[in-house]
Design a protein around this motif. Structure first.
Motif, PDB file in Angstrom:
ATOM      1  N   LYS A  23       0.811  -1.226   0.000  1.00 30.14           N
ATOM      2  CA  LYS A  23       0.000   0.000   0.000  1.00 30.14           C
ATOM      3  C   LYS A  23       0.841   1.272   0.000  1.00 30.14           C
ATOM      4  CE  LYS A  23      -2.189   0.764   3.862  1.00 30.14           C
ATOM      5  NZ  LYS A  23      -3.237   0.667   4.905  1.00 30.14           N
ATOM      6  N   ASN A  24       1.901   1.291   0.794  1.00 28.93           N
ATOM      7  CA  ASN A  24       2.655   2.527   0.967  1.00 28.93           C
ATOM      8  C   ASN A  24       3.385   2.994  -0.287  1.00 28.93           C
ATOM      9  OD1 ASN A  24       2.198   3.240   3.803  1.00 28.93           O
ATOM     10  ND2 ASN A  24       3.183   1.290   4.241  1.00 28.93           N
ATOM     11  N   ILE A  25       3.576   2.078  -1.250  1.00 29.28           N
ATOM     12  CA  ILE A  25       4.281   2.494  -2.466  1.00 29.28           C
ATOM     13  C   ILE A  25       3.425   2.296  -3.713  1.00 29.28           C
ATOM     14  CG2 ILE A  25       6.624   2.244  -1.580  1.00 29.28           C
ATOM     15  CD1 ILE A  25       6.732  -0.530  -2.848  1.00 29.28           C
ATOM     16  N   ILE A  26       2.133   2.022  -3.519  1.00 26.69           N
ATOM     17  CA  ILE A  26       1.259   1.921  -4.688  1.00 26.69           C
ATOM     18  C   ILE A  26       1.153   3.289  -5.356  1.00 26.69           C
ATOM     19  CG2 ILE A  26      -0.910   2.420  -3.468  1.00 26.69           C
ATOM     20  CD1 ILE A  26      -2.173   0.145  -5.178  1.00 26.69           C
ATOM     21  N   LYS A  27       1.120   3.315  -6.683  1.00 23.83           N
ATOM     22  CA  LYS A  27       1.097   4.577  -7.415  1.00 23.83           C
ATOM     23  C   LYS A  27      -0.313   5.175  -7.416  1.00 23.83           C
ATOM     24  CE  LYS A  27       5.323   5.188  -9.128  1.00 23.83           C
ATOM     25  NZ  LYS A  27       5.601   5.030 -10.562  1.00 23.83           N
ATOM     26  N   VAL A  28      -0.393   6.438  -7.002  1.00 24.20           N
ATOM     27  CA  VAL A  28      -1.646   7.188  -7.039  1.00 24.20           C
ATOM     28  C   VAL A  28      -1.326   8.580  -7.571  1.00 24.20           C
ATOM     29  CG1 VAL A  28      -3.716   7.842  -5.777  1.00 24.20           C
ATOM     30  CG2 VAL A  28      -2.273   6.017  -4.882  1.00 24.20           C
ATOM     31  N   GLY A  29      -2.005   8.990  -8.617  1.00 24.85           N
ATOM     32  CA  GLY A  29      -1.707  10.297  -9.193  1.00 24.85           C
ATOM     33  C   GLY A  29      -0.280  10.408  -9.689  1.00 24.85           C
ATOM     34  N   ARG A 208     -12.151  19.300   6.910  1.00 23.70           N
ATOM     35  CA  ARG A 208     -12.565  17.944   6.555  1.00 23.70           C
ATOM     36  C   ARG A 208     -12.103  17.550   5.157  1.00 23.70           C
ATOM     37  NH1 ARG A 208     -14.742  13.396   9.328  1.00 23.70           N
ATOM     38  NH2 ARG A 208     -14.940  11.925   7.630  1.00 23.70           N
ATOM     39  N   ARG A 209     -11.896  18.503   4.277  1.00 22.18           N
ATOM     40  CA  ARG A 209     -11.520  18.157   2.898  1.00 22.18           C
ATOM     41  C   ARG A 209     -10.127  17.555   2.800  1.00 22.18           C
ATOM     42  NH1 ARG A 209      -8.910  22.467  -0.215  1.00 22.18           N
ATOM     43  NH2 ARG A 209      -8.382  24.232   1.109  1.00 22.18           N
ATOM     44  N   TYR A 210      -9.346  17.673   3.886  1.00 19.27           N
ATOM     45  CA  TYR A 210      -8.014  17.065   3.896  1.00 19.27           C
ATOM     46  C   TYR A 210      -8.024  15.687   4.550  1.00 19.27           C
ATOM     47  CZ  TYR A 210      -6.321  21.734   2.697  1.00 19.27           C
ATOM     48  OH  TYR A 210      -6.094  22.931   2.070  1.00 19.27           O
ATOM     49  N   HIS A 211      -9.198  15.217   4.931  1.00 20.05           N
ATOM     50  CA  HIS A 211      -9.284  13.959   5.666  1.00 20.05           C
ATOM     51  C   HIS A 211      -9.573  12.801   4.724  1.00 20.05           C
ATOM     52  CE1 HIS A 211     -10.076  10.964   8.604  1.00 20.05           C
ATOM     53  NE2 HIS A 211     -11.398  10.994   8.498  1.00 20.05           N
ATOM     54  N   VAL A 212      -8.567  11.950   4.518  1.00 14.79           N
ATOM     55  CA  VAL A 212      -8.749  10.706   3.790  1.00 14.79           C
ATOM     56  C   VAL A 212      -7.799   9.688   4.419  1.00 14.79           C
ATOM     57  CG1 VAL A 212      -7.045  11.326   2.023  1.00 14.79           C
ATOM     58  CG2 VAL A 212      -8.753   9.584   1.532  1.00 14.79           C
ATOM     59  N   ASP A 213      -8.295   8.494   4.653  1.00 17.78           N
ATOM     60  CA  ASP A 213      -7.501   7.442   5.286  1.00 17.78           C
ATOM     61  C   ASP A 213      -7.475   6.254   4.336  1.00 17.78           C
ATOM     62  OD1 ASP A 213      -6.187   5.717   6.946  1.00 17.78           O
ATOM     63  OD2 ASP A 213      -7.767   5.576   8.456  1.00 17.78           O
ATOM     64  N   TYR A 217      -9.227  -0.177  -1.548  1.00 18.83           N
ATOM     65  CA  TYR A 217      -9.148   0.333  -2.924  1.00 18.83           C
ATOM     66  C   TYR A 217     -10.167   1.447  -3.157  1.00 18.83           C
ATOM     67  CZ  TYR A 217      -5.869  -3.323  -4.270  1.00 18.83           C
ATOM     68  OH  TYR A 217      -4.756  -4.120  -4.368  1.00 18.83           O
ATOM     69  N   ASN A 218     -11.284   1.403  -2.475  1.00 15.93           N
ATOM     70  CA  ASN A 218     -12.258   2.497  -2.582  1.00 15.93           C
ATOM     71  C   ASN A 218     -11.674   3.797  -2.036  1.00 15.93           C
ATOM     72  OD1 ASN A 218     -14.315   1.083  -3.842  1.00 15.93           O
ATOM     73  ND2 ASN A 218     -15.287   0.466  -1.918  1.00 15.93           N
ATOM     74  N   ASP A 219     -10.882   3.687  -0.957  1.00 17.02           N
ATOM     75  CA  ASP A 219     -10.213   4.870  -0.414  1.00 17.02           C
ATOM     76  C   ASP A 219      -9.242   5.447  -1.434  1.00 17.02           C
ATOM     77  OD1 ASP A 219     -11.525   4.500   2.035  1.00 17.02           O
ATOM     78  OD2 ASP A 219      -9.899   3.256   2.819  1.00 17.02           O
ATOM     79  N   LEU A 220      -8.553   4.568  -2.151  1.00 15.29           N
ATOM     80  CA  LEU A 220      -7.630   5.034  -3.188  1.00 15.29           C
ATOM     81  C   LEU A 220      -8.374   5.790  -4.284  1.00 15.29           C
ATOM     82  CD1 LEU A 220      -5.154   2.046  -3.724  1.00 15.29           C
ATOM     83  CD2 LEU A 220      -4.602   4.312  -2.821  1.00 15.29           C
ATOM     84  N   LYS A 221      -9.526   5.266  -4.673  1.00  7.57           N
ATOM     85  CA  LYS A 221     -10.327   5.940  -5.707  1.00  7.57           C
ATOM     86  C   LYS A 221     -10.784   7.311  -5.227  1.00  7.57           C
ATOM     87  CE  LYS A 221     -12.028   1.670  -7.832  1.00  7.57           C
ATOM     88  NZ  LYS A 221     -13.210   0.798  -8.062  1.00  7.57           N
ATOM     89  N   GLU A 224      -7.883   9.690  -5.410  1.00  7.81           N
ATOM     90  CA  GLU A 224      -7.646  10.136  -6.788  1.00  7.81           C
ATOM     91  C   GLU A 224      -8.630  11.227  -7.193  1.00  7.81           C
ATOM     92  OE1 GLU A 224      -7.875   6.345  -8.748  1.00  7.81           O
ATOM     93  OE2 GLU A 224      -5.690   6.252  -9.002  1.00  7.81           O
ATOM     94  N   LEU A 225      -9.895  11.075  -6.786  1.00  2.00           N
ATOM     95  CA  LEU A 225     -10.899  12.102  -7.088  1.00  2.00           C
ATOM     96  C   LEU A 225     -10.551  13.420  -6.404  1.00  2.00           C
ATOM     97  CD1 LEU A 225     -14.202  10.028  -6.769  1.00  2.00           C
ATOM     98  CD2 LEU A 225     -13.216  10.966  -8.873  1.00  2.00           C
ATOM     99  N   LEU A 226     -10.094  13.335  -5.146  1.00  2.00           N
ATOM    100  CA  LEU A 226      -9.733  14.547  -4.413  1.00  2.00           C
ATOM    101  C   LEU A 226      -8.515  15.219  -5.036  1.00  2.00           C
ATOM    102  CD1 LEU A 226     -10.292  13.212  -0.781  1.00  2.00           C
ATOM    103  CD2 LEU A 226     -11.673  14.930  -1.972  1.00  2.00           C
ATOM    104  N   LEU A 227      -7.579  14.420  -5.530  1.00  2.00           N
ATOM    105  CA  LEU A 227      -6.416  14.980  -6.216  1.00  2.00           C
ATOM    106  C   LEU A 227      -6.841  15.713  -7.485  1.00  2.00           C
ATOM    107  CD1 LEU A 227      -3.701  12.154  -5.946  1.00  2.00           C
ATOM    108  CD2 LEU A 227      -3.701  14.370  -4.788  1.00  2.00           C
ATOM    109  N   ASP A 228      -7.789  15.109  -8.204  1.00  2.00           N
ATOM    110  CA  ASP A 228      -8.296  15.757  -9.426  1.00  2.00           C
ATOM    111  C   ASP A 228      -8.956  17.092  -9.090  1.00  2.00           C
ATOM    112  OD1 ASP A 228      -7.429  13.684 -10.978  1.00  2.00           O
ATOM    113  OD2 ASP A 228      -9.356  12.654 -11.051  1.00  2.00           O
ATOM    114  N   GLU A 229      -9.717  17.123  -7.981  1.00  2.00           N
ATOM    115  CA  GLU A 229     -10.367  18.360  -7.561  1.00  2.00           C
ATOM    116  C   GLU A 229      -9.335  19.423  -7.200  1.00  2.00           C
ATOM    117  OE1 GLU A 229     -13.076  17.613  -4.420  1.00  2.00           O
ATOM    118  OE2 GLU A 229     -14.449  16.408  -5.632  1.00  2.00           O
ATOM    119  N   GLU A 230      -8.260  18.997  -6.514  1.00  2.00           N
ATOM    120  CA  GLU A 230      -7.182  19.940  -6.163  1.00  2.00           C
ATOM    121  C   GLU A 230      -6.554  20.532  -7.417  1.00  2.00           C
ATOM    122  OE1 GLU A 230      -4.148  18.360  -3.681  1.00  2.00           O
ATOM    123  OE2 GLU A 230      -5.170  18.976  -1.853  1.00  2.00           O
TER     124      GLU A 230
END
Length: 233
Positions: A23-29, A208-213, A217-221, A224-230
Motif C-alpha cells: 500500500k505505501n508504495i502503490i502509485k496514485v496520481g 474535513r476536505r483534507y481527511h482521507v484514510d 481500494y475504494n479509499d484510493l479511488k 484520486e478524485l480529491l487529487l483531481d479536484e485539487e
C-alpha cells in the motif's frame, strides 16, 4: 528547528498490508503513496530529520529514490499485524540515542493520510509550543454526528449513544471531532510504551476536505478524485 528545539518526523511504512498489498508504495496520481507524506515533511519549516521506519526493502528503495537514505530496516518483531506504532517510535528514538543524536519533539506522520500538507504540520507544531508542549493530535469534524447514532441492547431496543436530545436543528448540534491520523506530536522524553497517541491532549483541527484514510481500494479511488479536484482549483 523551532525555539531551539530539534524536531524529528517519523513516517511508519510497514511492508505488510492485508487490504492493499504494498500500500505505501502503490502509485496514485503518478506518485508512490508515501511520496505525498515525504514531500509534506520535507517542506515543513521546522522538521530537522525525517526517518522512514520500514521493514521492507522495496519501500526502502522507493524512499531512497525520493532523496531520503534508509540505512536500517525496522526489526521484524515491530512489523507484525499487532505491532504498536508507539513501540516503533521508541525503537527509532533508541536508534538515534545510540548515536548520541537527540531530539526534543517527535512528529508522527502516517503515509495513509496523504492529503495532509506541510502547513498542517507546521501549524500543529506551533500549537504544541503554544500550549506549553502538551501533546497534539490532528482532528476533523465528524460527518455522521453521534447524536443520531444508536446502539441496540439485549432486548432489541435502540439506545442513544449520547445523553442529549436529538430534537434540535442540525446546525445546533454540539461539534464532535474524529482523530484523523494525519499528525501526532509528542515530547520525546515523555514517550513510553504506554503512551496512547490517539489520546494526545490538544486538538489541531484540520478542514474535513483534507481527511482521507487509505485502507481500501475504494479509499484510493476517493483520493484520486480529491487529487483531481485539487488540480482543478
Amino acid at each position: 528547528m523551532i525555539q531551539e528545539k530539534k524536531v524529528l518526523a517519523i513516517i511508519p511504512a510497514r511492508g505488510g498490508s492485508k487490504g492493499i498489498p504494498k500500500k505505501n508504495i502503490i502509485k496514485v496520481g503518478g506518485k508512490p503513496l508515501i511520496q505525498y507524506t515525504v514531500e509534506a515533511a520535507k517542506a515543513s519549516k521546522y522538521i530537522d530529520e525525517i526517518h522512514i521506519s520500514t521493514d521492507d526493502v522495496e519501500i526502502a528503495s522507493t524512499v531512497n529514490g525520493l532523496g531520503l537514505h534508509i540505512d536500517r530496516l525496522r526489526p521484524k518483531h515491530l512489523a507484525q499485524d499487532n505491532s504498536k506504532t508507539i513501540d516503533v517510535m521508541i525503537d527509532v528514538l533508541d536508534y538515534y540515542n545510540k548515536q548520541n543524536v537527540r531530539f526534543d519533539i517527535v512528529v508522527l506522520l502516517q503515509p495513509t493520510q496523504p492529503l495532509r500538507k506541510s502547513f498542517h504540520i507546521d501549524e500543529a507544531i506551533e500549537k504544541y509550543l503554544e500550549f506549553n508542549e502538551e501533546s497534539v493530535v490532528s482532528v476533523s469534524l465528524v460527518n455522521e454526528h453521534p447524536i443520531l447514532m444508536r446502539k441496540i441492547n439485549e432486548f432489541g431496543t435502540l439506545l442513544p449513544l449520547l445523553n442529549e436530545t436529538s430534537t434540535i436543528r442540525r446546525q445546533d448540534f454540539t461539534p464532535f471531532y474524529i482523530v484523523n491520523g494525519a499528525v501526532y506530536i509528542n515530547k520525546v522524553n515523555e514517550l513510553t510504551s504506554n503512551t496512547s497517541l490517539n489520546d494526545n491532549l490538544r486538538p489541531y483541527i484540520m478542514d474535513r476536505r483534507y481527511h482521507v484514510d487509505i485502507d481500501t481500494y475504494n479509499d484510493l479511488k476517493m483520493f484520486e478524485l480529491l487529487l483531481d479536484e485539487e488540480g482543478e482549483q
